[in-house]
Design a protein around this motif. Structure first.
Motif: not given
Lengths: 326, 326
Positions: B88-89, B109-111, B151-152, B114, B148, B155, B91-92
């Motif tokens: 996930h990181d 893909s991002a999908a 990371e939030l 995830v 999490v 962001l 992707l982020v």
């Protein structure tokens, strides 16, 4: 002498009060003032929908005599898990509207949706842990595994959904697993024994199947105002659900549906033609018939559960799934 | 008469054999033949890195006398949670290389990223549940929540990381929480008591801080071949880590670093200039000094743990963090 005050108390339906406590638990996990991302999640939770899954959990737990504290945590955990999966599914699907409000990923980046979904999954896990009941936590995690697994299978398949069997496998994972959790885990909280727990899970799973079929029917027959999203949306995103599949069985030569199975893009006019054809054909009635079948199977499983007012309420809820309009 | 066979057995380091069992547990959770997505996750797990977190868990559990079965599950759970967060990181962050192989989201893909990340999170949770130890499962979930959350926060912040305090908060969440879990949860498995558990968690957290600081140092000083990713990558993605922040303290008028704090894009030539300036300045030595400080704090916490060969191994491992070159 009968204490009328006490009698009044037992006659009053406790469900609304308990649902209020579940709402408070959910709201307490997300601090809308901390960041726009958490505020977005708080809005999604508050928009809420029908709270069908926590309702089921509360009725089931009350039927089996689960302790109120752990039961509230479980009901909140199920709803939070549902919310978390919505956030990631909307990202996977690229959907723009959810519960009538913009999805997180329509407003923010994919990064934000990933993290907000992870955040909600973690909150759900902590709510499930608060039950302190390992068998219920096992079922919670297994349901999450099945949901993710179903989406992965869907994504990895070289073609789109092309048969009822593939469709049923998909909705069993993406929807029925969570309903099974909602009804089955309270039986585990109450240490109800294997046969009762199995019947509770069967009822929940059947209800979930019926619910998803009706959801997919309403995607064709409903209006944007009551659905909170545009009609025919699934098909326009290239996803064939039961009404489309039944229509395809009746019209196997339809080149539009064939193209969607092959995951080829279709022009908007062709999609509109298909949505209109499915709306006015026999496929919708055929899909509703399948939903009725699942409700019947659910009621059969329900008959294996102990009698009580909660069982009646669960039966009523099962019947209402066919008649719902949003 | 001494049984030399037995003596030999106790002298042989059991860690490699146990790590092999952890590898088997990890590999058993992912079926590479099922889909290209699971095959991608299996490759990422097999590429493996140093398995530092499961090593820590095994040493800690052995020191405290945790039962081998639950300990293996815990060690595997920590590594799987680490892997899930990487997916996930990446992707982020939009990163393209991880452990020398393309990241999932560079290929898919991002999908897909995830869902594969969700899949790995779920597998990690099931491994943690297999310990059947609620306090350890609590700490597992709390570590995930902290990761999490970090990371939030990152962001949601309107500007980039601009101070040592923000940087330390960030790496405490994204890295130290997992090291704290790796060393602390085995103490919970062994029911070691509050003070011992606290000291174990302190040691793990300090080690994690030192590890991340050195990771960020190596991002500047290392070569692509040994790092498995391009040098100066964080800065080029606009992320200021400790060496850059220390350089910024010494050069507060540097317009390039100011722009990165304001999250403004910089031309490639300007980024190259900054990476070169940080590589040859005093900032790298200053960052290594901070890492040494965390190792010292870790060793102080370690001194509060019971003596034994595992404690010596943990101390050696702590020291090696400063000298590592990848």
């Amino acid at each position: 002498m009968i204490n009328t005050q006490d009698t009044m108390m037992t006659v009053v339906d406790p469900l609304p009060a308990r649902l209020g406590q579940v709402e408070a638990l959910l709201a307490g996990r997300v601090d809308a003032n901390r960041s726009p991302l958490e505020a977005g999640l708080a809005r999604l939770i508050a928009a809420g929908g029908k709270r069908l899954r926590p309702r089921l959990a509360l009725l089931s737990g009350s039927l089996f005599g689960a302790e109120p504290g752990p039961l509230l945590y479980l009901a909140a955990a199920v709803e939070m898990l549902h919310t978390a999966s919505l956030v990631h599914d909307d990202l996977v699907d690229g959907a723009g509207l959810r519960r009538g409000v913009e999805t997180l990923n329509a407003r923010w980046s994919a990064a934000a949706s990933v993290l907000v979904g992870d955040f909600a999954f973690t909150q759900a896990a902590q709510l499930a842990l608060a039950t302190r009941c390992l068998p219920a936590i096992d079922l919670f995690t297994e349901s999450m595994r099945r949901m993710v697994d179903g989406e992965l299978t869907q994504l990895a398949r070289p073609h789109g959904i092309s048969s009822r069997a593939e469709y049923f496998d998909w909705i069993r994972a993406k929807t029925a697993a969570l309903f099974e959790l909602a009804v089955g885990a309270p039986a585990l909280l109450a240490e109800s024994g294997g046969e009762i727990t199995a019947a509770a899970r069967d009822f929940g799973a059947a209800l979930g199947m019926a619910f998803q079929v009706m959801d997919d029917v309403l995607d064709f027959t409903g209006e944007t105002s009551s659905l909170g999203k545009p009609a025919g949306q699934d098909l326009c995103q290239g996803v064939l659900t039961l009404p489309a599949l039944i229509h395809f069985e009746a019209h196997p030569a339809d080149s539009g549906l064939r193209a969607l199975v092959e995951r080829e893009p279709l022009p908007a006019a062709e999609l509109e033609r298909l949505v209109a054809a499915i709306r006015r054909g026999e496929a919708v009635a055929g899909a509703v018939e399948e939903a009725r079948g699942f409700v019947s199977r659910g009621l059969e499983a329900l008959s294996r559960l102990p009698e009580g007012p909660e069982r009646l309420a669960l039966a009523e809820l099962a019947g209402s799934i066919i008649d719902r309009d949003n």
